[in-house]
Write an enzyme that holds these catalytic residues in place. Structure first.
Site, PDB file in Angstrom:
ATOM      1  N   ASP A 332       0.522  -1.099   0.303  1.00  0.00           N
ATOM      2  CA  ASP A 332      -0.390  -0.139  -0.122  1.00  0.00           C
ATOM      3  C   ASP A 332       1.077   1.311  -0.105  1.00  0.00           C
ATOM      4  O   ASP A 332       2.105   1.386   0.491  1.00  0.00           O
ATOM      5  CB  ASP A 332      -0.984  -0.240   1.521  1.00  0.00           C
ATOM      6  N   ASP A 644      -2.592  -1.139   6.408  1.00  0.00           N
ATOM      7  CA  ASP A 644      -2.785  -0.573   7.545  1.00  0.00           C
ATOM      8  C   ASP A 644      -4.603  -0.435   7.467  1.00  0.00           C
ATOM      9  O   ASP A 644      -5.291  -0.175   8.303  1.00  0.00           O
ATOM     10  CB  ASP A 644      -2.200   0.778   7.833  1.00  0.00           C
ATOM     11  N   ASP A 648      -7.268  -2.612   3.053  1.00  0.00           N
ATOM     12  CA  ASP A 648      -6.341  -4.045   2.676  1.00  0.00           C
ATOM     13  C   ASP A 648      -6.425  -5.035   3.217  1.00  0.00           C
ATOM     14  O   ASP A 648      -5.955  -6.520   2.542  1.00  0.00           O
ATOM     15  CB  ASP A 648      -5.539  -3.149   3.296  1.00  0.00           C
TER      16      ASP A 648
END
Length: 910
Positions: A332, A644, A648
């Site tokens: 990410d 986070d 996700d």
């Protein structure tokens, strides 16, 4: 009442939504109607997958082939009343089952965390009155009032907003809070573009709003993520997959050999069935690597301790080994690769470019022009541009002891930080008293504030480049003199803005205007013209400084890094270039990037190819992250996914190893992950991979070290049966050898330092068999050495008049001593023990000392002599044992030297 989860609520007008849900916004639902809908649609909660019972979970721990082999062997020894053998075997089996059960019990809490994320209390209009309800009581059609700090209880279509901003980073990955509005949007709009919607689990950061609930529970975007997570497959690690395959084959080999041996013994050697049965048990026990399950568990558990020291908390033991095999890291962007703090990096004012150093909200850095620190008295247009950013601002940056606390919109905080870097102080905001303001609205595309400057009235404005330039009639030059803004000037300024935006920077324009002294308010009409253009401030969420080197090391280690983000394409590509995701081909450097919209058009087959070749994925939906991970895994890659946010979680759970951020990570992400980074630093992933490779090295070295013992013992038993010679070692002695050496010797490999080239070689290929050609050669040499040495010394002592117990004691100690010398060989499978540093692992020698003491106890203790049928032996026997054992060390070192020179080591070998 119409409408479902497939309804594009964001494309409907407020009137259409309220009509479909049969509710009057001013009155809300009646209590009776709310109760009816609660009964019809259920509570606003996310359903949790029913877990297996504890008994079933525990019993399933015994389904592994290696464990089944041990259970069979233990059952046979119990039938023969060999209680020492039985106790040791079942002790290992039960210990491993308990450890596996505990790990499974702790590991699967992600969906429960998703259920908790929407638990909140909100103001709801019922029966025409405001009332506070818990989120699970809210139903379809409820009218909910939103204020700063509220957690959104369900997916809502917004009916009214006033400066409403919502932090949706946990769902979309966007680092900046989204300014909400009530207009309609295209039915094909991506999740992050639906600005008239509020989504369950997100947070109100600013303003006020009213929304009507259109989706609850599992139908919400968060609920969809929960359903996606249910589809995530519980994956084995690369090594455990190979060990499972190896164990299945070993099971068939043992069964086949047992049947063949029994038939041969009955027909040829004419031994009694009982005697043959005992020999078959000895064969089974000898070939089974009893210490392997315990050794793997202990090795991984100790590896967890090492990882914790390097900022990586391991939630699931197999993740340690998986990290060492990782071939792709999907990361990410926001808060993982970047700081998650907007930073002004460049300013254009008065016809000059300025560079701004420093990152994040800490006002540490300088503003430079042509590499020289600027003096604001000499750069007056720059001063005015910075003042505009400082004053036309609703946020704060407050110093508390040795740290700075940011309050408000990250973009506005970045403007305050850049002003502070130029030594403009908070007192300036106080001296230029703010009288009135026009809040930022999407349709206006600007914000304006009115200030009293010693009686003069000044308006400062910030907003989109297009809007500010359209409203400006003048521009400020570097001498703070006003000059007309011509069409040519506007074109040039637009080109400069486009150039900055192409680098992934978010560009804001600034202007000011002087109005009559008697004015005490500012109107939108005041902005129509006559503004003085001051300049641009360009900002980005910068990459962490250490990320670039970490990614480079991962790439050098043969690991591909891909960035998957909800942010826009230009920003994602710019960050990708900065951190080194670009590739060079045909003398040009480029990044292959794709958006979520383009991914939607890919077929399942095309997705596999697209996922493999693409470096950066932008505007990606949660379910697309999940699909991308599966697509990469379908090619046989070992995929690590970092993240986070709630968005996700499914991909984290599906990945071979999910890595969550410990500081900024949501509870959902942490529960779904296998690894949690305590410092939220991508660079720690490199350290985790490095440590994972060292642990994987250790496991491969342990397997290479332990299998020759088992195969050598098996050869000894087979040779005894097929030649009709008495057994040189008994089953109980075999168990003594296997368990004590595994713990006292094999475990010491855990402390072996990493080899110098550990991050300069490609990952071990996922489809590499557990026994490579090099390992087979080495295992064959050592197994043959054990067979010849044991039979040679056993026969020698028998012929010299030693008793059968003395001769068997010599045989046992021969195997032990060969394992001790061979352990030194296995400290590196490719390098000489003299090149890696003979004494770099002191624990090896501690383990050898412990093993020698155990063998002295085994050989000379009356109790051990009685239990294990051993017998004291003399110094002459020990000398013979040491000589033949040392010869094995020399042979293996020669073999390593020869294969290195001939360069025929397996490329996948560690």
């Amino acid at each position: 009442m119409q409408g479902t989860s497939k309804t594009a609520w964001h494309s409907l007008t407020s009137e259409q939504v309220t009509a479909m849900l049969e509710v009057i916004p001013e009155k809300g639902l009646s209590s009776t109607e709310a109760s009816s809908r609660l009964q019809k649609f259920g509570e606003n909660t996310i359903s949790v997958k029913k877990e297996k019972s504890s008994i079933i979970s525990f019993l399933l721990q015994f389904k592994q082939p290696l464990v089944l082999i041990l259970v069979i062997a233990g059952s046979i020894t119990a039938m023969l009343q060999e209680w020492v053998d039985t106790g040791v075997i079942f002790g290992v089996v039960i210990a491993n089952a308990i450890i596996g059960f505990i790990q499974e019990h702790k590991a699967n809490k992600a969906i429960q965390a998703l259920a908790r994320i929407v638990k909140s209390e909100n103001v709801v209009v019922r029966n025409g009155e405001k009332t506070r309800l818990f989120s699970h009581e809210i139903v379809l059609g409820d009218v909910v009032q939103l204020r700063s700090g509220d957690k959104i209880p369900a997916d809502m279509r917004l009916l009214h907003t006033k400066d409403l901003k919502i932090d949706e980073s946990v769902l979309t990955g966007e680092s900046v809070a989204v300014k909400k509005q009530t207009g309609i949007f295209s039915s094909s709009s991506m999740l992050a573009e639906r600005k008239n919607m509020a989504f369950g689990g997100t947070l109100v950061t600013n303003g006020y709003g009213v929304g009507i609930v259109v989706l609850t529970g599992n139908e919400t975007e968060t609920g969809k993520i929960s359903q996606t997570m249910r589809k995530a497959e519980e994956l084995e690690t690369p090594l455990t997959r190979r060990i499972s395959y190896f164990s299945k084959n070993l099971l068939f080999v043992i069964l086949g050999l047992s049947v063949l041996t029994f038939v041969f013994g009955i027909l040829v050697t004419q031994r009694s069935p009982t005697e043959l049965f005992m020999e078959i048990v000895a064969l089974s026990v000898s070939v089974i690597p009893e210490g392997l399950p315990a050794a793997m568990t202990i090795t991984l558990a100790i590896g967890v301790g090492y990882m914790a020291k390097r900022n990586s908390i391991i939630r699931k033991l197999p993740a340690v080994e998986t990290l060492g095999s990782t071939t792709i890291i999907c990361s990410d962007k926001t808060g993982t690769i970047t700081e998650n703090q907007m930073t002004v990096s460049g300013i254009y004012a008065g016809g000059k470019f300025y560079d701004v150093s420093g990152t994040g909200f800490q006002p540490i850095g300088q503003i430079k022009h042509n590499q020289t620190n600027v003096n604001l008295n000499e750069h007056k247009s720059l001063r005015q541009c910075l003042i505009a950013g400082l004053l036309c601002n609703d946020s704060d940056l407050i110093q508390k002891e040795n740290r700075w606390d940011a309050k408000g919109d990250p973009t506005e905080v970045a403007l305050i930080t850049s002003a502070y870097k130029a030594n403009l102080k908070q007192t300036l905001r106080e001296s230029l008293n703010r009288i009135d303001a026009i809040p930022f609205e999407s349709h206006l595309q600007f914000m304006a504030t009115l200030h009293d400057d010693a009686g003069d009235k000044l308006i400062y404005v910030k907003g989109s480049v297009e809007k500010i330039l359209a409203m400006s009639s003048y521009q400020l030059n570097d001498n703070a003199e006003t000059e007309h803004l011509t069409e040519t000037n506007i074109t040039k300024l637009q080109e400069i803005s486009d150039s900055l935006a192409s680098k992934g920077l978010r560009v804001l324009a600034f202007a000011k205007k002087k109005i009559p002294r008697e004015n005490h308010s500012v109107q939108v009409s005041d902005m129509n013209s006559e503004l003085v253009f001051l300049g641009f401030q360009a900002m980005l969420d910068p990459p962490r400084p250490e990320v670039i080197e970490a990614i480079k090391e991962c790439q050098n280690a043969g690991i591909r890094v891909k960035m998957i983000t909800g942010d826009n394409l230009k920003t994602a590509v710019s960050i990708g270039m900065q951190i080194g995701l670009n590739r060079t081909s045909k003398n040009k450097t480029e990044i292959i990037a794709i958006t979520g919209k383009e991914l939607q058009e890919c077929s399942e087959r095309d997705l596999v190819e697209v996922a493999n070749k693409t470096d950066v994925f932008a505007r990606v939906l949660p379910e697309q992250k999940f699909s991308l991970v599966k697509a990469l895994q379908s090619r046989g890659d070992i995929v690590a996914m970092t993240g986070d946010g709630v968005n996700d979680a499914p991909a984290l759970k599906q990945a071979d190893v999910g890595i969550a951020m410990g500081i900024t990570g949501t509870e959902v992400a942490k529960e779904a992950a296998d690894v949690i980074l305590t410092d939220d630093n991508f660079a720690s992933i490199k350290s985790a991979v490095e440590e994972g490779r060292r642990i994987l090295d250790t496991l491969i070295k342990f397997i290479t070290w332990t299998l020759p013992t088992n195969f050598g013992e098996g050869l000894v038993i087979l040779a005894s049966i097929f030649t009709g010679i008495i057994l040189p070692i008994l089953p109980v002695q075999i168990l003594w050898i296997n368990m004590t050496t595994a713990l006292a010797l094999g475990m010491m490999l855990i402390f072996e330092p990493k080899e110098m080239d550990i991050m300069k070689r490609p990952p071990r290929k996922p489809n590499t068999p557990i026994l490579t050609l090099d390992m087979i050669i080495q295992i064959s040499i050592v197994s043959a050495s054990i067979l010849l040495s044991v039979y040679g010394l056993f026969d020698w002592h028998l012929n010299d008049g030693y008793s059968i117990d003395e001769s068997r004691t010599v045989a046992v100690n021969t195997i032990i001593m060969i394992e001790i010398f061979y352990l030194l060989n296995c400290r590196s499978l490719t390098k000489s023990i003299f090149k890696i540093g003979f004494f770099t692992n002191k624990f090896i020698f501690i383990g050898i000392a412990i093993m020698l003491l155990l063998q002295i106890f085994f050989t000379y203790s009356p109790t051990m002599n009685e239990v294990f049928h051993s017998h004291p032996i003399g110094i002459e026997s020990w000398l013979k044992i040491i000589c033949v054992s040392f010869l094995v060390l020399i042979i293996i070192e020669i073999k390593k030297f020869t294969l290195v020179k001939l360069k025929i080591f397996s490329k996948d070998h560690n």
